[in-house]
Scaffold this motif. Structure first.
Motif, short mmCIF file in Angstrom:
data_model
loop_
_atom_site.label_atom_id
_atom_site.label_comp_id
_atom_site.label_asym_id
_atom_site.label_seq_id
_atom_site.Cartn_x
_atom_site.Cartn_y
_atom_site.Cartn_z
N THR A 152 0.84 -1.21 0.00
CA THR A 152 0.00 0.00 0.00
C THR A 152 0.87 1.25 0.00
O THR A 152 0.62 2.21 -0.74
CB THR A 152 -0.93 0.00 1.24
OG1 THR A 152 -1.76 -1.16 1.19
CG2 THR A 152 -1.80 1.24 1.28
N ALA A 153 1.93 1.24 0.81
CA ALA A 153 2.85 2.38 0.87
C ALA A 153 3.46 2.62 -0.51
O ALA A 153 3.50 3.75 -1.02
CB ALA A 153 3.95 2.12 1.89
N LYS A 154 3.90 1.54 -1.14
CA LYS A 154 4.53 1.65 -2.46
C LYS A 154 3.53 2.20 -3.48
O LYS A 154 3.87 3.09 -4.29
CB LYS A 154 5.04 0.26 -2.87
CG LYS A 154 5.67 0.21 -4.21
CD LYS A 154 7.02 -0.50 -4.18
CE LYS A 154 7.85 -0.14 -5.39
NZ LYS A 154 8.20 -1.28 -6.22
N THR A 155 2.31 1.70 -3.45
CA THR A 155 1.28 2.13 -4.42
C THR A 155 0.93 3.60 -4.20
O THR A 155 0.82 4.37 -5.16
CB THR A 155 0.02 1.24 -4.26
OG1 THR A 155 0.43 -0.12 -4.32
CG2 THR A 155 -0.97 1.51 -5.37
N GLU A 424 -2.98 -8.86 -2.66
CA GLU A 424 -3.42 -7.88 -3.67
C GLU A 424 -4.73 -7.20 -3.25
O GLU A 424 -4.87 -5.98 -3.40
CB GLU A 424 -3.58 -8.57 -5.04
CG GLU A 424 -2.22 -8.87 -5.65
CD GLU A 424 -2.27 -9.52 -7.03
OE1 GLU A 424 -1.21 -9.57 -7.67
OE2 GLU A 424 -3.36 -9.97 -7.45
N THR A 425 -5.66 -7.98 -2.71
CA THR A 425 -6.91 -7.37 -2.24
C THR A 425 -6.64 -6.41 -1.09
O THR A 425 -7.23 -5.31 -1.02
CB THR A 425 -7.90 -8.47 -1.78
OG1 THR A 425 -8.13 -9.35 -2.86
CG2 THR A 425 -9.22 -7.86 -1.33
N GLY A 426 -5.75 -6.80 -0.18
CA GLY A 426 -5.39 -5.93 0.94
C GLY A 426 -4.85 -4.59 0.44
O GLY A 426 -5.25 -3.53 0.93
N MET A 430 -6.95 -1.09 0.78
CA MET A 430 -6.35 -0.09 1.67
C MET A 430 -5.96 1.17 0.89
O MET A 430 -6.20 2.29 1.36
CB MET A 430 -5.14 -0.69 2.39
CG MET A 430 -4.59 0.17 3.49
SD MET A 430 -5.80 0.52 4.80
CE MET A 430 -5.55 -0.87 5.90
N THR A 431 -5.41 1.00 -0.30
CA THR A 431 -5.01 2.16 -1.11
C THR A 431 -6.24 3.00 -1.44
O THR A 431 -6.23 4.23 -1.29
CB THR A 431 -4.30 1.69 -2.40
OG1 THR A 431 -3.16 0.92 -2.03
CG2 THR A 431 -3.86 2.88 -3.24
N LEU A 432 -7.31 2.35 -1.90
CA LEU A 432 -8.53 3.09 -2.25
C LEU A 432 -9.15 3.77 -1.02
O LEU A 432 -9.63 4.90 -1.10
CB LEU A 432 -9.55 2.14 -2.90
CG LEU A 432 -9.22 1.71 -4.33
CD1 LEU A 432 -10.10 0.54 -4.76
CD2 LEU A 432 -9.38 2.88 -5.31
#
Ligand SMILES: [Zn+2]
Ligand SMILES: [Zn+2]
Length: 445
Positions: A152-155, A424-426, A430-432
């Motif tokens: 998530t941090a990377k995205t 991937e779902t996580g 989380m990103t969204l």
């Protein structure tokens, strides 16, 4: 060119004549595919990180190597990392202009148990815990949370032209013993670092991957420990009239305390008291001086909790009074409080996650387990805590229909998430969720 929902929603005047919901869904779908592509290309590295952490788990407050691995990942992404916050915890900050500070939390710790999954990357590690040697295993899936957290941090860093504010990624030790969140707060989590405006955390569970479950309000239970010592007067089993029998008091209490649940508590409210241990006596013909009981108390609402504690105390005292015994020694040890999701944060994330996941994002009843993320909420961080599934949907369906074996739950030695779709779902959810809150509160709204 992706004119994503973030900018569209922020300047919705241009689209005032369009149905906003349809517009938002369309753009979330677009954004989700951008995120999916980014996650897909990052995945091999995340898979390696996940399997390394899974194979080398560390127990509460021993998570030195795990924290160091995460610290290295976050520094590579450009985060400002502080280690050893609350013993083994870490705080990673990424500033990206004016906007809210959003916290994303992962746990670091594993469990004192042997893994029996037979996976190629299964843990065979041992450690010393509470003076004894024990196996260690990530049987609660906190390794899934860590890989999702780094991903998530990377995205989010990759999408940094689409949001403004500060990311506060924290890795918390010792969740399993309910002590890590408190340790980080006591070590200045919200004084040495910016106090976040909003927070998020996720937990995996034994349901279908690709699915995200949530609630508005209560998500997990209050936990309190119970210790009672009934004090009597010991003597010969054949001469009971010369004694005050604490075994009798303990037996009466174990039965009578359940009337607090069935008669005093509102039957439509969740509350449980279970006595897990009774210790007293040495021989068949000796009435002991005292008997000690210990148990666990679970509830969702603070008023139900207060009612139960009062009823348990009153029952214990009444049982002693019936035997003309001295007052019993009663101790409640406060464990962790219920996680209560903030209605505003959930409403903001809900719109976006529904558009992205459809009916795979859905409300579910709260869980009766407990979780110390509540410490951060009670310290004043409105939050959303949600759950992600880990197993093949076909296996979950077969188990539900009785056509396949029951699937191992968290804390089972056989708990074995399918890594790629789960992580991937996580990351996507989380990103969204984080982007939705940045967008909603852009420009200090
Ligand atoms: Zn656990
Ligand atoms: Zn857990």
């Amino acid at each position: 060119m992706n004119k994503v929902f973030l900018t569209l929603l922020a300047s919705s005047a241009l689209f005032a004549s369009l149905p906003l919901r349809a517009q938002a869904e369309l753009d979330v779908v677009n954004l989700k595919s951008v995120i999916q592509r980014s996650v897909e290309s990052d995945y091999p590295k995340l898979d390696a990180l996940y399997k390394d952490i899974h194979a080398h788990p560390e127990i509460a407050f021993q998570e030195e190597k795990t924290a160091a691995k995460l610290a290295a990942e976050m520094r590579t992404l450009g985060f400002d990392v502080t280690e050893h916050v609350g013993k083994t915890g870490l705080v990673a900050i990424y500033k990206n202009g004016d906007g809210p500070t959003i916290m994303v939390r992962t746990e670091l710790d594993a469990l004192p148990m042997e893994e029996k999954t037979g996976l190629a990357y299964a843990s065979a590690d041992k450690t010393i815990w509470q003076g004894r040697e024990t196996f260690v295993a990530h049987s609660c899936g906190h390794d899934i949370h860590m890989a999702s957290w780094v991903g998530t941090a990377k995205t989010l860093v990759g999408l940094k032209d689409r949001w403004h504010g500060t990311l506060m990624f924290i890795a918390q030790p010792a969740e399993e013993i309910g002590a890590g969140a408190k340790a980080m707060l006591a070590d200045g989590l919200f004084t040495r670092f910016p106090k976040p405006n909003f927070g998020f955390a996720l937990h995996d569970g034994a349901f279908a991957y690709g699915t995200v479950l949530y609630t508005v309000g209560i998500r997990s239970s209050n936990l309190d420990g119970l210790y009672i010592k009934f004090r009597g007067r010991g003597g010969h089993g054949a001469v009971p009239q010369a004694t005050i029998d604490p075994v009798m008091m303990a037996a009466r209490f174990v039965v009578d305390v359940q009337s607090v649940i069935s008669r005093e508590k509102d039957p439509t409210e969740f509350g449980v008291v279970s006595i897990g241990a009774i210790h007293g006596g040495t021989a068949a013909n000796i009435i002991p001086d005292d008997v000690v009981l210990s148990g666990t108390i679970r509830s969702f609402k603070s008023e139900v909790r207060a009612k139960m504690l009062a009823g348990i105390e009153r029952t214990a005292k009444a049982v002693a009074a019936m035997s003309n015994a001295p007052e019993p020694e009663i101790k409640f040890t406060e464990g962790v409080k219920a996680v209560i999701n903030d209605a505003g944060v959930v409403a903001t994330a809900e719109k976006v996650l529904k558009a992205a996941f459809g009916d795979k994002f859905r409300p579910s009843p709260p869980v009766t387990a407990s979780e110390d993320y509540s410490e951060f909420i009670n310290a004043g961080v409105p939050s959303m805590f949600f759950n992600i599934g880990v197993y093949e949907p076909e296996r979950v369906a077969a188990a539900r229909e009785g056509e396949g074996p029951q699937l191992p739950t968290n804390h089972s030695p056989l708990f074995a998430p399918v890594p790629k779709p789960t992580i991937e779902t996580g990351i996507e959810a989380m990103t969204l969720a984080v982007l939705s809150v940045f967008d909603e509160h852009a420009g200090g709204k």
